[in-house]
Design an enzyme around this catalytic site. Structure first.
Site, PDB file in Angstrom:
ATOM      1  N   SER A  59       0.838  -1.235   0.052  1.00 50.84           N
ATOM      2  CA  SER A  59       0.162   0.335   0.316  1.00 50.84           C
ATOM      3  C   SER A  59       1.109   1.277   0.277  1.00 50.84           C
ATOM      4  CB  SER A  59      -0.607  -0.129   1.044  1.00 50.84           C
ATOM      5  OG  SER A  59      -2.298   1.065   0.722  1.00 50.84           O
ATOM      6  N   HIS A  97      -7.407  -5.872  -0.479  1.00 51.38           N
ATOM      7  CA  HIS A  97      -5.974  -4.662  -0.614  1.00 51.38           C
ATOM      8  C   HIS A  97      -4.850  -5.751  -0.254  1.00 51.38           C
ATOM      9  CE1 HIS A  97      -3.771  -0.944  -0.218  1.00 51.38           C
ATOM     10  NE2 HIS A  97      -4.346  -1.430   0.993  1.00 51.38           N
ATOM     11  N   ASP A 116      -8.744  -4.387  -5.699  1.00 55.43           N
ATOM     12  CA  ASP A 116      -8.426  -3.749  -4.468  1.00 55.43           C
ATOM     13  C   ASP A 116      -9.093  -2.827  -4.674  1.00 55.43           C
ATOM     14  OD1 ASP A 116      -6.384  -2.337  -2.951  1.00 55.43           O
ATOM     15  OD2 ASP A 116      -5.243  -3.226  -3.695  1.00 55.43           O
TER      16      ASP A 116
END
Length: 514
Positions: free
Chosen positions: A227, A483, A453
């Protein structure tokens, strides 16, 4: 994260640690120190402090080895490296395999910005058992986070009220209240953490990682970023391209977008994830308890949120589930397909007037533990984002953009559009429109995009590959939900990542895993 949360957060990794519990249950000012000459003193890890989220000290590894912690001294201001120092909290699990086959340290950043790597790595340590055969697994609390000179803003009681506020205003009075609350939050950050606010940029954290590399004794930085950790890794590769070793970016932030574009992309991403949840519920169960069709599921959610705007329902403890808290809870549950069962339970209960599960999901998003204590996740998130992002958005600007956001998602549009005012009146100017990740001369970086995602939409992976430059980024696609990809346990993804990190085998560009 404030007004409403910046959802550019690795909530799957950063707050899933807290979620499982909820749903079951300093600086050194020495002068003229050469920080590159220091030696780390590794000791058994203490229990996480309040800023890290609290809880127990990490349990031993499966083979009985203990996690070890240390403090790295880094310059407060990298432009004055011999000036004041700050302490950065580190954690490691030493390599378990043959010492002669050890590659070095593999440094993890799990995202946020604002997530504590010191608490997250042990929580997910078993997922990286294979990687530990040839690496010391290492993570850290970035500057401003957790035990590393944490940014502090509001106290716990104030944060309870803050996250209960109406973050999707419908009239002038509500807009004024939202903007006033934003100013109060930002002023509290300045009052309590002025020293740190201009020194928590991603470029600062990247320089910290290069210092970390040196002190850990590695010629090159071997890295696993998830991320926001992909943005940090990209910035590191830009600043130190020749020092990049074997690196993996998973759940990739689009480095070409400014904060508005990122928010709009997330709006579309969370709507896609909600669409997928609704389709799954009605197709995989004999009788979906939250709707008769995918459209009915989403219509009932929209009605719930509208009703909560005027009439909150009982939540957790004395707190009531507001529209904003419910939206946060729904967003949290979309970070992983494993969380969809919590969303189903939470919605089913909320329709019966019980908001506890959705409230606990929101607590997980916001860094609140079962004792009512908040980590500094929200404070660090806003501080790092606002130090990085140059744009500052006004009330009038957001108003003009609302139709576009609502078109992207009737559920999340207002919520994420109004989040753009979070940096209004921030004490420190933002650094740039978007990060520079061009990294000519870097070793190959494996870039993984997940088609489902919600927080870092799939398109960002290709944008990262292009921005890194020719011959650097190697794209891999995972056709999945949630995610990130590696922690999905998908064998194809894990084989590709492990093959590169452990054996140096670069996957074929364009590889698709499903």
């Amino acid at each position: 994260m404030p007004n409403p949360p910046h959802l550019r957060v690795a909530a799957l990794t950063v707050s899933a640690v807290l979620l499982s519990t909820l749903l079951a249950g300093c600086g050194d000012d020495s002068e003229d120190q050469d920080v590159t000459a220091q030696k780390l003193s590794w000791k058994d890890c203490p229990a996480p402090n309040a800023a890290e989220g609290g809880g127990d000290a990490p349990s031993p590894l499966p083979n009985g080895d203990k996690w070890q912690c240390a403090t790295l001294k880094a310059p407060l201001d990298w432009d004055e490296p011999k000036g004041d120092k700050i302490g950065l909290a580190l954690i490691r699990a030493k390599a378990s395999g043959d010492e002669s086959k050890r590659i070095g340290s593999l440094i993890f950043n799990f995202g946020g910005p604002g997530g504590s790597g010191v608490t997250t790595l042990p929580a997910f340590g078993e997922d990286y058992t294979k990687l530990r055969t040839r690496y010391d697994l290492v993570s850290f609390d970035p500057r401003g986070v957790g035990r590393s000179e944490p940014v502090e803003c509001l106290n716990d009681l104030q944060l309870d009220a803050y996250f209960q506020q109406d973050a999707t205003p419908d009239d002038a009075a509500e807009r004024t209240k939202l903007l006033d609350n934003t100013k109060e939050f930002n002023a509290a950050c300045e009052d309590n953490s002025e020293k740190m606010l201009s020194h928590v940029r991603t470029t600062d954290a990247a320089r910290d990682m290069d210092l970390m590399r040196q002190i850990l004794g590695d010629e090159q930085l071997h890295y696993f970023g998830i991320s926001y950790g992909t943005e940090l890794g990209g910035v590191y590769a830009h600043l130190f391209p020749k020092k990049v070793g074997r690196a993996v970016f998973d759940a990739v932030v689009d480095p070409t977008e400014d904060s508005e574009q990122g928010s709009l992309g997330q709006t579309k991403g969370f709507q896609l994830a909600l669409d997928n949840f609704a389709e799954h519920c009605v197709s995989q169960t004999e009788d979906c308890p939250v709707g008769d069709s995918a459209q009915d599921v989403k219509a009932r959610i929209a009605k719930l949120l509208k009703d909560l705007d005027s009439t909150p329902i009982p939540g957790a403890g004395l707190r009531r589930l507001t529209q904003t808290a419910a939206t946060s809870g729904i967003a949290q549950s979309l970070y992983s397909q494993d969380f969809w069962e919590y969303l189903t339970d939470g919605l089913e209960q909320a329709y019966d007037g019980d908001g506890r599960v959705l409230m606990l999901l929101a607590d997980s998003m916001n860094g609140r533990n079962e004792d009512g204590e908040y980590s500094n996740l929200s404070a660090a998130n806003i501080a790092i984002n606002c130090a990085d992002d140059k744009p500052r958005y006004t009330e009038d600007y957001v108003e003009r953009k609302l139709p576009e956001f609502r078109s992207a998602s009737p559920i999340f549009g207002d919520y994420l559009a109004w989040g753009m005012v979070s940096c209004t009146d921030w004490a420190v100017a933002g650094a740039a429109q978007h990060p520079d990740v061009s990294a000519a001369g870097s070793a190959p970086i494996l870039v993984i995009g997940n088609t489902g995602d919600p927080a870092t939409p799939y398109e960002g992976a290709r944008k990262m590959v292009d921005a890194l430059g020719e011959g650097v980024g190697v794209e891999l696609t995972y056709k999945g939900q949630g995610h990130g990809a590696y922690d999905s346990k998908n064998k194809c993804v894990q084989s590709a990542v492990n093959g590169y990190l452990l054996d140096g085998k670069v996957p074929t560009a364009g590889t698709v895993c499903s």
